[in-house]
Design a protein around this motif. Structure first.
Motif, PDB file in Angstrom:
ATOM      1  N   GLY A 283      24.747   2.651   9.742  1.00 13.76           N
ATOM      2  CA  GLY A 283      23.372   2.204   9.564  1.00 13.76           C
ATOM      3  C   GLY A 283      23.249   1.149   8.484  1.00 13.76           C
ATOM      4  O   GLY A 283      22.491   0.177   8.637  1.00 13.76           O
ATOM      5  N   ARG A 284      23.999   1.307   7.393  1.00 16.67           N
ATOM      6  CA  ARG A 284      23.967   0.304   6.328  1.00 16.67           C
ATOM      7  C   ARG A 284      24.531  -1.022   6.815  1.00 16.67           C
ATOM      8  O   ARG A 284      24.008  -2.094   6.495  1.00 16.67           O
ATOM      9  CB  ARG A 284      24.786   0.789   5.126  1.00 16.67           C
ATOM     10  CG  ARG A 284      24.196   1.973   4.395  1.00 16.67           C
ATOM     11  CD  ARG A 284      24.954   2.247   3.105  1.00 16.67           C
ATOM     12  NE  ARG A 284      24.624   3.572   2.603  1.00 16.67           N
ATOM     13  CZ  ARG A 284      25.445   4.610   2.610  1.00 16.67           C
ATOM     14  NH1 ARG A 284      26.678   4.462   3.086  1.00 16.67           N
ATOM     15  NH2 ARG A 284      25.070   5.772   2.142  1.00 16.67           N
TER      16      ARG A 284
ATOM     17  N   LEU B 155      28.418   3.203  -2.893  1.00 15.55           N
ATOM     18  CA  LEU B 155      27.663   3.680  -1.737  1.00 15.55           C
ATOM     19  C   LEU B 155      28.375   4.905  -1.185  1.00 15.55           C
ATOM     20  O   LEU B 155      29.605   4.991  -1.232  1.00 15.55           O
ATOM     21  CB  LEU B 155      27.576   2.603  -0.656  1.00 15.55           C
ATOM     22  CG  LEU B 155      26.795   1.333  -1.000  1.00 15.55           C
ATOM     23  CD1 LEU B 155      26.977   0.297   0.111  1.00 15.55           C
ATOM     24  CD2 LEU B 155      25.315   1.645  -1.192  1.00 15.55           C
ATOM     25  N   ARG B 156      27.629   5.845  -0.631  1.00 15.92           N
ATOM     26  CA  ARG B 156      28.238   7.050  -0.080  1.00 15.92           C
ATOM     27  C   ARG B 156      29.089   6.695   1.142  1.00 15.92           C
ATOM     28  O   ARG B 156      28.606   6.037   2.057  1.00 15.92           O
ATOM     29  CB  ARG B 156      27.153   8.054   0.336  1.00 15.92           C
ATOM     30  CG  ARG B 156      26.457   8.758  -0.825  1.00 15.92           C
ATOM     31  CD  ARG B 156      25.332   9.641  -0.315  1.00 15.92           C
ATOM     32  NE  ARG B 156      25.768  10.529   0.762  1.00 15.92           N
ATOM     33  CZ  ARG B 156      26.350  11.714   0.558  1.00 15.92           C
ATOM     34  NH1 ARG B 156      26.579  12.131  -0.659  1.00 15.92           N
ATOM     35  NH2 ARG B 156      26.695  12.470   1.582  1.00 15.92           N
TER      36      ARG B 156
ATOM     37  N   GLU C 230      30.114   8.654   3.418  1.00 18.42           N
ATOM     38  CA  GLU C 230      29.884   9.564   4.547  1.00 18.42           C
ATOM     39  C   GLU C 230      28.430  10.028   4.503  1.00 18.42           C
ATOM     40  O   GLU C 230      27.778   9.923   3.451  1.00 18.42           O
ATOM     41  CB  GLU C 230      30.841  10.765   4.499  1.00 18.42           C
ATOM     42  CG  GLU C 230      30.525  11.807   3.439  1.00 18.42           C
ATOM     43  CD  GLU C 230      30.986  11.439   2.042  1.00 18.42           C
ATOM     44  OE1 GLU C 230      30.270  11.795   1.098  1.00 18.42           O
ATOM     45  OE2 GLU C 230      32.022  10.804   1.915  1.00 18.42           O
TER      46      GLU C 230
ATOM     47  N   HIS D 139      31.736   1.026  -0.673  1.00 13.56           N
ATOM     48  CA  HIS D 139      31.948   2.408  -0.253  1.00 13.56           C
ATOM     49  C   HIS D 139      33.210   2.989  -0.887  1.00 13.56           C
ATOM     50  O   HIS D 139      33.203   4.122  -1.382  1.00 13.56           O
ATOM     51  CB  HIS D 139      32.053   2.482   1.277  1.00 13.56           C
ATOM     52  CG  HIS D 139      30.745   2.335   1.983  1.00 13.56           C
ATOM     53  ND1 HIS D 139      30.291   1.127   2.468  1.00 13.56           N
ATOM     54  CD2 HIS D 139      29.792   3.242   2.291  1.00 13.56           C
ATOM     55  CE1 HIS D 139      29.108   1.302   3.037  1.00 13.56           C
ATOM     56  NE2 HIS D 139      28.781   2.574   2.948  1.00 13.56           N
TER      57      HIS D 139
ATOM     58  N   ASP E 135      27.529   7.963  10.330  1.00 18.76           N
ATOM     59  CA  ASP E 135      26.370   7.292  10.915  1.00 18.76           C
ATOM     60  C   ASP E 135      25.548   6.581   9.844  1.00 18.76           C
ATOM     61  O   ASP E 135      24.911   5.558  10.116  1.00 18.76           O
ATOM     62  CB  ASP E 135      25.511   8.274  11.713  1.00 18.76           C
ATOM     63  CG  ASP E 135      25.022   9.449  10.891  1.00 18.76           C
ATOM     64  OD1 ASP E 135      25.537   9.666   9.769  1.00 18.76           O
ATOM     65  OD2 ASP E 135      24.114  10.168  11.369  1.00 18.76           O
ATOM     66  N   GLU E 136      25.567   7.096   8.614  1.00 19.71           N
ATOM     67  CA  GLU E 136      24.863   6.414   7.536  1.00 19.71           C
ATOM     68  C   GLU E 136      25.576   5.119   7.154  1.00 19.71           C
ATOM     69  O   GLU E 136      24.938   4.099   6.865  1.00 19.71           O
ATOM     70  CB  GLU E 136      24.731   7.330   6.316  1.00 19.71           C
ATOM     71  CG  GLU E 136      23.759   8.479   6.500  1.00 19.71           C
ATOM     72  CD  GLU E 136      23.504   9.232   5.216  1.00 19.71           C
ATOM     73  OE1 GLU E 136      23.966   8.762   4.134  1.00 19.71           O
ATOM     74  OE2 GLU E 136      22.848  10.288   5.269  1.00 19.71           O
ATOM     75  N   VAL E 137      26.901   5.150   7.139  1.00 16.59           N
ATOM     76  CA  VAL E 137      27.680   3.946   6.865  1.00 16.59           C
ATOM     77  C   VAL E 137      27.376   2.893   7.931  1.00 16.59           C
ATOM     78  O   VAL E 137      27.107   1.729   7.616  1.00 16.59           O
ATOM     79  CB  VAL E 137      29.185   4.260   6.829  1.00 16.59           C
ATOM     80  CG1 VAL E 137      29.994   2.969   6.678  1.00 16.59           C
ATOM     81  CG2 VAL E 137      29.512   5.217   5.690  1.00 16.59           C
TER      82      VAL E 137
END
Length: 214
Positions: free
Chosen positions: A182-183, A172-173, A175, A167, A178-180
Motif C-alpha cells: 500500500g505504501r 517504516l514497518r 510488515e 523499511h 499488504d501495508e508495504v
C-alpha cells in the motif's frame, strides 16, 4: 537454498554455483562471511574457492550479480502476473512492490548488491545492474512515450530503492506485506499525479510482459 543443496551442486561438478549459493546462505544467516567460511558451508577445502574467485571481492561481485538477476526475474514475473486492464500505476506499483519485497526477503544480499562503490563500466556486476534498470526503463518507454525515459525511470528506481531502505532500517514497518504494498502504491500514484509529471493512463500499444519488453 540449503547447505545440502550447495554440496549437491558441487558433487555434480558446479563448484562455482555451489560457492555462490553457500555465500548467499552465509549472508542471510548472519554468519561470518569469508572465503574459508563459504568453503566450509559448501563442504569443500579452504583453497577450493580460489579456483573460481581471486579474492573475497570477486566472490562478493558474483553474489551481487546473482542478486541482480534474481531481482530482475522477480520484476518480470510481477509484470507478467498483472491482470488484464491494469493501468500504469498498477504496473509501476507491481515492479516497486517486487523490488521492495526482494529487499525485505534478502536483506543482506540486497545490501551487498548496492553497498559498494561503482565498478568498472564493463564489469559483470555493473552490466547486471543495468539489466535490472532496463526492465523499468522499457516499461516507462511503453507506458509514457512522451516522457524522458531515463529521468523518469531513475526517479521511480530511486523511489523504490528509498522505500526499500526505509523499511530495512526500521523507519517504516516492514510488515504486514499488504501495508508495504500500500505504501509503494500510494508513493507511485503521488509521483505520477504531480503537475508536469508523466500521465497515469497507459498507451493503447500494450506489449505482453513475456515478450521483449517486461
Amino acid at each position: 537454498m540449503s547447505t545440502s543443496t550447495s554440496r549437491a551442486s558441487y558433487h555434480h561438478g558446479d563448484l562455482r554455483a555451489a560457492l555462490i549459493a553457500a555465500a548467499i546462505e552465509s549472508l542471510e544467516a548472519g554468519e561470518a562471511f569469508s572465503m574459508r567460511a563459504v568453503a566450509h558451508r559448501a563442504g569443500v577445502s579452504p583453497t577450493a574457492p580460489y579456483r573460481h574467485f581471486a579474492d573475497r571481492g570477486s566472490l562478493d561481485a558474483a553474489v551481487a550479480v546473482e542478486g541482480f538477476e534474481r531481482m530482475r526475474e522477480g520484476l518480470r514475473q510481477a509484470a507478467a502476473e498483472l491482470p488484464e486492464g491494469a493501468d500504469a500505476v498498477d504496473e509501476i506499483t507491481a515492479l516497486g512492490v517486487a523490488y521492495v519485497s526482494f529487499a525485505l526477503q534478502r536483506p543482506a544480499m540486497f545490501r551487498l548488491m548496492f553497498g559498494n562503490e561503482c565498478d568498472d563500466a564493463n564489469s559483470e556486476r555493473v552490466q547486471a545492474s543495468q539489466g535490472l534498470h532496463a526492465v523499468l526503463e522499457q516499461t516507462v518507454v511503453r507506458l509514457f512515450p512522451a516522457a524522458d525515459p531515463t529521468s523518469l525511470s531513475t526517479a521511480l528506481w530511486g523511489l523504490a530503492h528509498g522505500l526499500a531502505f526505509l523499511h530495512l532500517d526500521g523507519k517504516l514497518r516492514p510488515e504486514p506485506g499488504d501495508e508495504v504494498a500500500g505504501r509503494v502504491r500510494a508513493s507511485v500514484a503521488a509521483i505520477l499525479a504531480l503537475p508536469g509529471g508523466a500521465p497515469t493512463g497507459r498507451t493503447s500499444d500494450r506489449h505482453h510482459p513475456s515478450g521483449a519488453r517486461p
